[in-house]
Motif scaffolding. Structure first.
Motif, PDB file in Angstrom:
ATOM      1  N   ARG A   1       0.743  -1.181   0.066  1.00 13.87           N
ATOM      2  CA  ARG A   1      -0.028  -0.097   0.067  1.00 13.87           C
ATOM      3  C   ARG A   1       0.758   1.268   0.007  1.00 13.87           C
ATOM      4  N   VAL A   2       0.445   2.010  -0.685  1.00 15.08           N
ATOM      5  CA  VAL A   2       0.990   3.503  -0.637  1.00 15.08           C
ATOM      6  C   VAL A   2      -0.104   4.545  -0.256  1.00 15.08           C
ATOM      7  N   ASP A   3      -0.111   5.038   0.870  1.00  9.85           N
ATOM      8  CA  ASP A   3      -1.252   5.658   1.541  1.00  9.85           C
ATOM      9  C   ASP A   3      -1.360   7.036   1.227  1.00  9.85           C
ATOM     10  N   ASP A   4      -0.192   7.868   0.793  1.00  9.69           N
ATOM     11  CA  ASP A   4      -0.028   9.126   0.269  1.00  9.69           C
ATOM     12  C   ASP A   4       1.275   9.355  -0.402  1.00  9.69           C
ATOM     13  N   GLY A   5       1.191   9.750  -1.584  1.00 12.25           N
ATOM     14  CA  GLY A   5       2.337   9.785  -2.395  1.00 12.25           C
ATOM     15  C   GLY A   5       1.941  10.646  -3.628  1.00 12.25           C
ATOM     16  N   GLU A   6       3.077  11.488  -4.018  1.00 11.27           N
ATOM     17  CA  GLU A   6       2.705  11.988  -5.439  1.00 11.27           C
ATOM     18  C   GLU A   6       2.623  11.206  -6.516  1.00 11.27           C
ATOM     19  N   GLN A   7       3.516  10.124  -6.597  1.00 13.98           N
ATOM     20  CA  GLN A   7       3.265   9.292  -7.757  1.00 13.98           C
ATOM     21  C   GLN A   7       3.077   7.779  -7.028  1.00 13.98           C
ATOM     22  N   PRO A   8       2.045   7.503  -6.440  1.00 14.65           N
ATOM     23  CA  PRO A   8       1.755   6.175  -5.942  1.00 14.65           C
ATOM     24  C   PRO A   8       2.206   5.087  -6.647  1.00 14.65           C
ATOM     25  N   LEU A   9       1.800   5.026  -8.001  1.00 16.47           N
ATOM     26  CA  LEU A   9       2.176   3.919  -8.719  1.00 16.47           C
ATOM     27  C   LEU A   9       3.682   3.687  -8.896  1.00 16.47           C
ATOM     28  N   ASP A  10       4.488   4.564  -8.965  1.00 16.18           N
ATOM     29  CA  ASP A  10       5.875   4.494  -9.180  1.00 16.18           C
ATOM     30  C   ASP A  10       6.332   3.922  -7.983  1.00 16.18           C
ATOM     31  N   GLU A  11       5.750   4.472  -6.630  1.00  8.86           N
ATOM     32  CA  GLU A  11       6.217   3.971  -5.525  1.00  8.86           C
ATOM     33  C   GLU A  11       5.745   2.498  -5.182  1.00  8.86           C
ATOM     34  N   LEU A  12       4.474   2.134  -5.832  1.00 10.56           N
ATOM     35  CA  LEU A  12       4.364   0.524  -5.756  1.00 10.56           C
ATOM     36  C   LEU A  12       4.839  -0.193  -6.374  1.00 10.56           C
ATOM     37  N   ALA A  13       5.426   0.163  -7.564  1.00  8.91           N
ATOM     38  CA  ALA A  13       6.290  -0.403  -8.544  1.00  8.91           C
ATOM     39  C   ALA A  13       7.751  -0.860  -7.824  1.00  8.91           C
ATOM     40  N   ARG A  14       8.253   0.179  -7.164  1.00  7.82           N
ATOM     41  CA  ARG A  14       9.305  -0.054  -6.548  1.00  7.82           C
ATOM     42  C   ARG A  14       9.372  -0.964  -5.259  1.00  7.82           C
ATOM     43  N   LEU A  15       8.018  -0.961  -4.584  1.00  5.89           N
ATOM     44  CA  LEU A  15       7.882  -1.980  -3.324  1.00  5.89           C
ATOM     45  C   LEU A  15       7.673  -3.338  -4.103  1.00  5.89           C
ATOM     46  N   LEU A  16       7.222  -3.371  -5.194  1.00  8.02           N
ATOM     47  CA  LEU A  16       7.072  -4.665  -5.822  1.00  8.02           C
ATOM     48  C   LEU A  16       8.523  -5.251  -6.037  1.00  8.02           C
ATOM     49  N   LYS A  17       9.245  -4.614  -6.522  1.00 10.73           N
ATOM     50  CA  LYS A  17      10.696  -4.814  -6.868  1.00 10.73           C
ATOM     51  C   LYS A  17      11.553  -5.128  -5.672  1.00 10.73           C
ATOM     52  N   VAL A  18      11.182  -4.340  -4.343  1.00  6.25           N
ATOM     53  CA  VAL A  18      11.716  -5.061  -3.250  1.00  6.25           C
ATOM     54  C   VAL A  18      11.242  -6.320  -2.751  1.00  6.25           C
ATOM     55  N   TYR A  19       9.854  -6.441  -2.861  1.00 11.36           N
ATOM     56  CA  TYR A  19       9.349  -7.652  -2.486  1.00 11.36           C
ATOM     57  C   TYR A  19      10.031  -8.883  -3.212  1.00 11.36           C
ATOM     58  N   ARG A  20      10.072  -8.641  -4.393  1.00 10.22           N
ATOM     59  CA  ARG A  20      10.801  -9.844  -5.333  1.00 10.22           C
ATOM     60  C   ARG A  20      12.120  -9.912  -4.844  1.00 10.22           C
ATOM     61  N   ALA A  21      12.949  -8.778  -4.456  1.00 13.73           N
ATOM     62  CA  ALA A  21      14.415  -9.320  -3.970  1.00 13.73           C
ATOM     63  C   ALA A  21      14.370  -9.903  -2.822  1.00 13.73           C
ATOM     64  N   TYR A  22      13.253  -9.580  -1.989  1.00 14.99           N
ATOM     65  CA  TYR A  22      13.187 -10.221  -0.562  1.00 14.99           C
ATOM     66  C   TYR A  22      12.901 -11.780  -0.538  1.00 14.99           C
TER      67      TYR A  22
END
Length: 351
Positions: A237-258
């Motif tokens: 989840r990205v609760d508040d951000g200027e570019q939430p989808l960009d942040e969501l994409a970053r988090l998904l990449k982090v998830y894959r790394a972990y």
């Protein structure tokens, strides 16, 4: 209009000589257009947050996994729109969100109702049905979607095999068709990535007319297990951000790394050191500046007897944050670092 309006808002239409008062009412960033003539009741309460937005519910027929993705110019949309349960299905309730549709919809699916039947039941006694937008997906991949006639344009939905896309208050009427195409064209990729691609396609067509603020992506297993705490595969989840989808994409990449980090840990538990090093290496390649990944890669190397290689990585970590050196000193007492006294001293003296 004062914020008190958020406690209760009802309008049943404006008729006759009140036509001159027709106006755009703006409250808390959401636009409601009062129209002339008779209209069905629309009810907004604080317990029913506004979520003018776009979303996608989808299923992977190969794995059985189900997912929901949503983005909106509204704070913390992930707490209101998506409702999921492994082995059961997904409900996305938006526009004038009715949170009860989430739990009630899932309960109806568990009773054996089809998505069509469940949706009909939810809408049957809902006076605000014409301002609702709802999508329901079950574990078999069947979908049912409703877009009320009074959802703010541009609004609409498309249902396909194992998925549905829906949107309201969009800049253009090209948003949800673009989502559907992006999802269909990405067949073969992991479900989470496909859902993200669909949402990114929505943004390229203008997305929400107000812009963007929050987003969420949830994936659950297609079948329930005896470990329900593990049935939710992904919950970002990205609760508040200027570019939430960009942040969501970053988090998904982090998830894959972990995921690689977790696989490395599991390999170590099984004594498969070569496999563990490969998994740690993949994680580190994805995020070379992540000290956590680099550190545990080094500890894995040390435990496998590759102390010199471990020392090289630890040198980089210690230089950036010496607290990791202190952590190293604590690992032997709990069995997470099993090296000789001589090698331990070497790892602690690294400069």
């Amino acid at each position: 209009m004062p914020v008190d309006w958020a406690q209760e808002l009802q309008y049943k239409g404006i008729i006759g000589n009140m036509g001159k008062y027709k106006a755009t009412v703006i409250a808390m960033g959401v636009t409601l257009l009062a129209s002339l003539g008779a209209a069905k009741a629309q009810v907004y309460k604080a317990a029913e947050p506004l979520a003018h937005t776009y979303s996608i519910v989808a299923r992977d027929p190969k794995t059985g996994e189900m997912a929901v993705g949503v983005q909106s110019h509204w704070f913390s949309v992930g707490t209101a729109v998506p409702w999921v349960e492994a082995g059961v299905g997904i409900v996305a309730t938006q526009s004038f969100t009715n949170k009860s549709f989430g739990l009630r919809g899932l309960a109806l699916l568990k009773e054996g109702k089809t998505p069509e039947e469940a949706l009909a039941i939810l809408l049957a006694d809902d006076e605000a049905r014409e301002v609702r937008q709802v999508a329901i997906l079950d574990a078999q991949g069947r979908v049912a979607t409703h877009t009320g006639k009074q959802c703010i344009r541009y609004a609409g939905h498309i249902t396909g095999k194992n998925f549905s896309v829906q949107a309201n208050m969009m800049l253009t009427d090209k948003v949800w068709p673009a989502m559907a195409k992006a999802f269909e064209r990405s067949e073969g990729q992991p479900l989470a990535e496909r859902v993200l691609l669909a949402m990114q396609a929505a943004e390229r067509e203008g997305g929400d007319i107000r812009g963007r603020q929050s987003a969420a992506l949830v994936v659950v297993k297609g079948q329930k297990t005896d470990e329900p705490w593990n049935d939710r595969i992904l919950d970002l989840r990205v609760d508040d951000g200027e570019q939430p989808l960009d942040e969501l994409a970053r988090l998904l990449k982090v998830y894959r790394a972990y995921e690689h980090m977790n696989a490395g840990d599991l390999a170590i538990e099984k004594g498969q050191m070569q496999q563990a090093m490969q998994e740690y290496g993949k994680a580190e390649e994805m995020f070379p500046n992540n000290l956590e990944m680099k550190y545990w890669h080094a500890i894995g190397l040390a435990n496998s007897g590759q102390v010199e290689e471990a020392a090289k990585l630890l040198r980089e970590v210690y230089k950036k944050d010496d607290n990791w050196r202190e952590l190293t000193s604590r690992l032997p007492e709990v069995g997470l670092l099993t090296v000789s006294k001589q090698n331990m001293e070497k790892l602690m003296r690294i400069k």
